[in-house]
Design a protein around this motif. Structure first.
Motif, PDB file in Angstrom:
ATOM      1  N   THR A  70       0.836  -1.203   0.000  1.00 60.87           N
ATOM      2  CA  THR A  70       0.000   0.000   0.000  1.00 60.87           C
ATOM      3  C   THR A  70       0.870   1.252   0.000  1.00 60.87           C
ATOM      4  O   THR A  70       0.621   2.207  -0.753  1.00 60.87           O
ATOM      5  CB  THR A  70      -0.930   0.009   1.222  1.00 60.87           C
ATOM      6  OG1 THR A  70      -1.839  -1.097   1.132  1.00 60.87           O
ATOM      7  CG2 THR A  70      -1.720   1.303   1.300  1.00 60.87           C
ATOM      8  N   SER A  73       2.509   1.941  -3.336  1.00 58.83           N
ATOM      9  CA  SER A  73       1.592   2.354  -4.401  1.00 58.83           C
ATOM     10  C   SER A  73       0.944   3.711  -4.149  1.00 58.83           C
ATOM     11  O   SER A  73       0.297   4.256  -5.054  1.00 58.83           O
ATOM     12  CB  SER A  73       0.484   1.300  -4.555  1.00 58.83           C
ATOM     13  OG  SER A  73      -0.393   1.312  -3.429  1.00 58.83           O
ATOM     14  N   MET A  74       1.135   4.271  -2.949  1.00 58.72           N
ATOM     15  CA  MET A  74       0.397   5.470  -2.574  1.00 58.72           C
ATOM     16  C   MET A  74       0.637   6.669  -3.494  1.00 58.72           C
ATOM     17  O   MET A  74      -0.326   7.353  -3.876  1.00 58.72           O
ATOM     18  CB  MET A  74       0.710   5.842  -1.127  1.00 58.72           C
ATOM     19  CG  MET A  74      -0.179   6.951  -0.568  1.00 58.72           C
ATOM     20  SD  MET A  74      -1.938   6.497  -0.569  1.00 58.72           S
ATOM     21  CE  MET A  74      -1.940   5.148   0.621  1.00 58.72           C
ATOM     22  N   LYS A  76       1.103   7.099  -6.654  1.00 57.48           N
ATOM     23  CA  LYS A  76       0.334   7.100  -7.899  1.00 57.48           C
ATOM     24  C   LYS A  76      -1.166   6.967  -7.663  1.00 57.48           C
ATOM     25  O   LYS A  76      -1.952   7.092  -8.623  1.00 57.48           O
ATOM     26  CB  LYS A  76       0.804   5.977  -8.818  1.00 57.48           C
ATOM     27  CG  LYS A  76       0.565   4.575  -8.295  1.00 57.48           C
ATOM     28  CD  LYS A  76       1.101   3.537  -9.274  1.00 57.48           C
ATOM     29  CE  LYS A  76       0.880   2.112  -8.759  1.00 57.48           C
ATOM     30  NZ  LYS A  76       1.436   1.100  -9.679  1.00 57.48           N
ATOM     31  N   ARG A  77      -1.587   6.749  -6.414  1.00 54.43           N
ATOM     32  CA  ARG A  77      -3.008   6.587  -6.103  1.00 54.43           C
ATOM     33  C   ARG A  77      -3.628   7.852  -5.516  1.00 54.43           C
ATOM     34  O   ARG A  77      -4.800   7.854  -5.154  1.00 54.43           O
ATOM     35  CB  ARG A  77      -3.192   5.415  -5.135  1.00 54.43           C
ATOM     36  CG  ARG A  77      -2.827   4.072  -5.759  1.00 54.43           C
ATOM     37  CD  ARG A  77      -2.913   2.938  -4.749  1.00 54.43           C
ATOM     38  NE  ARG A  77      -4.262   2.731  -4.260  1.00 54.43           N
ATOM     39  CZ  ARG A  77      -5.204   2.066  -4.915  1.00 54.43           C
ATOM     40  NH1 ARG A  77      -4.961   1.552  -6.117  1.00 54.43           N
ATOM     41  NH2 ARG A  77      -6.401   1.900  -4.387  1.00 54.43           N
ATOM     42  N   GLY A  83      -6.076   9.341  -8.814  1.00 55.99           N
ATOM     43  CA  GLY A  83      -6.325   8.142  -8.026  1.00 55.99           C
ATOM     44  C   GLY A  83      -7.438   8.299  -7.011  1.00 55.99           C
ATOM     45  O   GLY A  83      -8.079   9.350  -6.916  1.00 55.99           O
ATOM     46  N   VAL A  85      -7.271   8.136  -3.554  1.00 55.03           N
ATOM     47  CA  VAL A  85      -6.901   8.463  -2.174  1.00 55.03           C
ATOM     48  C   VAL A  85      -6.818   9.975  -1.990  1.00 55.03           C
ATOM     49  O   VAL A  85      -6.031  10.654  -2.660  1.00 55.03           O
ATOM     50  CB  VAL A  85      -5.556   7.818  -1.789  1.00 55.03           C
ATOM     51  CG1 VAL A  85      -5.188   8.177  -0.342  1.00 55.03           C
ATOM     52  CG2 VAL A  85      -5.630   6.305  -1.951  1.00 55.03           C
ATOM     53  N   SER A 156      -3.924  -3.476 -17.627  1.00 58.49           N
ATOM     54  CA  SER A 156      -4.568  -3.638 -16.321  1.00 58.49           C
ATOM     55  C   SER A 156      -5.079  -5.060 -16.129  1.00 58.49           C
ATOM     56  O   SER A 156      -5.111  -5.568 -14.999  1.00 58.49           O
ATOM     57  CB  SER A 156      -5.701  -2.623 -16.147  1.00 58.49           C
ATOM     58  OG  SER A 156      -6.690  -2.790 -17.134  1.00 58.49           O
ATOM     59  N   GLU A 296     -11.773  -1.971 -11.644  1.00 55.34           N
ATOM     60  CA  GLU A 296     -10.553  -1.818 -10.864  1.00 55.34           C
ATOM     61  C   GLU A 296      -9.668  -0.682 -11.368  1.00 55.34           C
ATOM     62  O   GLU A 296      -8.955  -0.056 -10.578  1.00 55.34           O
ATOM     63  CB  GLU A 296      -9.774  -3.138 -10.837  1.00 55.34           C
ATOM     64  CG  GLU A 296      -8.760  -3.194  -9.709  1.00 55.34           C
ATOM     65  CD  GLU A 296      -8.330  -4.599  -9.385  1.00 55.34           C
ATOM     66  OE1 GLU A 296      -8.684  -5.089  -8.297  1.00 55.34           O
ATOM     67  OE2 GLU A 296      -7.641  -5.224 -10.216  1.00 55.34           O
ATOM     68  N   ASP A 297      -9.687  -0.388 -12.657  1.00 54.40           N
ATOM     69  CA  ASP A 297      -8.880   0.720 -13.175  1.00 54.40           C
ATOM     70  C   ASP A 297      -9.274   2.042 -12.529  1.00 54.40           C
ATOM     71  O   ASP A 297      -8.454   2.956 -12.432  1.00 54.40           O
ATOM     72  CB  ASP A 297      -9.049   0.836 -14.689  1.00 54.40           C
ATOM     73  CG  ASP A 297      -8.604  -0.412 -15.414  1.00 54.40           C
ATOM     74  OD1 ASP A 297      -7.418  -0.513 -15.748  1.00 54.40           O
ATOM     75  OD2 ASP A 297      -9.447  -1.312 -15.615  1.00 54.40           O
ATOM     76  N   SER A 299     -11.016   2.168  -9.424  1.00 51.68           N
ATOM     77  CA  SER A 299     -11.209   1.971  -7.981  1.00 51.68           C
ATOM     78  C   SER A 299     -12.629   2.316  -7.541  1.00 51.68           C
ATOM     79  O   SER A 299     -12.851   2.984  -6.530  1.00 51.68           O
ATOM     80  CB  SER A 299     -10.200   2.803  -7.183  1.00 51.68           C
ATOM     81  OG  SER A 299      -8.879   2.414  -7.473  1.00 51.68           O
TER      82      SER A 299
END
Length: 413
Positions: A70, A73-74, A76-77, A83, A85, A156, A296-297, A299
């Motif tokens: 997690t 990956s943060m 880019k999210r 993203g 987040v 993906s 999923e792409d 979220s």
């Protein structure tokens, strides 16, 4: 009442503070065992995330989000990079200490221990839901037909299949989407390239109907309801709720639990509001029998409830009382348009705050600082999934039938 249910003395009453799915489940489990219960909640309890979430019984989510994966990956999210987040800069004083604790909880040993504890609890989640649905007379509200994960590009697809192929998913099982699944998904969103289907997961068919059924069951079980904010008072080693005669107290108030625990002597509970957003629109063009679909792409997860379709997403860390960020809802609208989903507006917009602890495990147990205090909160994305089993665990703990695993003790912080 079951013949074997334990009866209490007339002056013995349990106050359960909080009436989301966790609080209601606890109250029902206690009442089924012959306990006198009063359930205390604010008047606007239907605004809780229990009634606005994805409706997904997520037995596959056995890996705590607190992990090195997690953290890596943060970047880019983040929301500003497209993203899911949100870390509002104006609320950095709220989320930065939480983030530091999340990093500390993400080491390999703590992650492995947390995963083992969460997997064991999730293994009991669906059977507990089956018992609860039967008890409230609404077995039809529990659908056990899994869920779909869809992707929109070859890259993906490869990444998603690799991730889920090696992931620990507990009692849930990953399988291929059928040709019919793919055809139906592509009819809803022509950009879908591929998909997989999980079995062993489920959904609630209608969250509003679930809340109504739980309320009816609570009334039939003799559970008293008080629609008010709860104020705790301390008397030496004992806790009481102001104006409510009760010998024992259970805190299950979601994001409000930290303040209540502080009043009871647990001043350092690192609970944060992890806010999620959803849109609801008319379901005319959405198949009634299609299980939840994760795109999923993007979220997001799309779920049909009765005559409504809901699109849910985002994890936004901050204060529970901060106003909603309209950009989040706007982006959900943009996702609906980009996917060309047949969901008709006008959309109803909603935001709710999930109660989350840094290691992404709930806090369930008995207080070491007040002799008559119990607690169950911090279920993050798994509140709906784990509500019924939490209710059974808390009732068993309070009646001396079984302890709760030590991994969920709030003193771990």
């Amino acid at each position: 009442m079951n013949k074997g249910a334990k009866r209490t003395m007339p002056d013995d009453r349990i106050a359960v503070v909080g009436a989301g799915i966790v609080g209601r489940s606890i109250a029902l489990a206690l009442a089924a065992r012959g306990q006198r219960v009063v359930l205390i909640d604010a008047a606007d309890d239907r605004a809780a995330p229990s009634w606005g979430n994805a409706g997904h019984i997520a037995t596959e989510q056995v890996a705590p989000i607190a992990s090195w994966a997690t953290i890596r990956s943060m970047p880019k999210r983040l929301f500003w990079r497209g993203g899911p987040v949100g870390l509002p800069i104006a609320q950095i004083a709220t989320w930065l200490p939480f983030a530091a604790r999340l990093v500390a909880a993400s080491g390999p040993k703590r992650f492995a221990a947390g995963q083992a504890a969460l997997a064991a609890m999730l293994a009991q989640a669906m059977p507990a839901w089956e018992r609860l649905a039967h008890a409230i007379g609404r077995r039809d509200l529990l659908r056990e037909d899994g869920h779909l994960i869809a992707w929109e590009s070859a890259a993906s697809v490869a990444a998603g299949r690799a991730h889920w192929g090696k992931a620990d998913t507990g009692t849930a099982r990953l399988g291929e989407a059928s040709a019919d699944d793919l055809a139906r998904l592509r009819a809803l969103s022509p950009g879908v390239v591929d998909a997989v289907r999980f079995t062993g997961t489920g959904q609630i068919a209608d969250l509003t109907a679930l809340a109504d059924a739980l309320d009816a069951a609570l009334a039939a079980a003799g559970v008293e309801r008080l629609h008010r904010h709860a104020t705790l008072e301390r008397h030496g080693r004992r806790i009481s709720v102001e104006g409510v005669p009760a010998t024992r107290v259970v805190i299950a108030a979601g994001v409000g639990s930290a303040a209540l625990m502080a009043a009871a002597g647990h001043a350092a509970v690192p609970l944060i509001a992890e806010r999620g957003y959803h849109l609801r629109g008319d379901a005319t063009g959405w198949p009634a029998d299609l299980p939840p679909v994760v795109f999923e792409d993007r979220s997001i997860i799309v779920t049909r409830y009765a005559d409504q379709v809901q699109v849910a997403g985002f994890v936004e860390f901050g204060r529970a009382d901060a106003p909603p960020d309209p950009r989040k809802s706007d982006r959900l609208c943009a996702h609906v348009a980009a996917l060309r989903l047949p969901i008709a507006g006008p959309f109803r917009r909603w935001m709710g705050a999930r109660p989350t602890l840094p290691d992404y495990l709930p806090a369930i147990g008995r207080s070491t600082r007040a002799d008559n205090l119990y607690y169950a909160f911090g279920h993050q994305h798994l509140g709906l999934t784990l509500g019924p089993i939490t209710g059974e665990w808390v009732a068993a703990l309070m009646l001396g039938e079984a302890p709760v695993p030590a991994a969920f003790d709030v003193e771990r912080f």
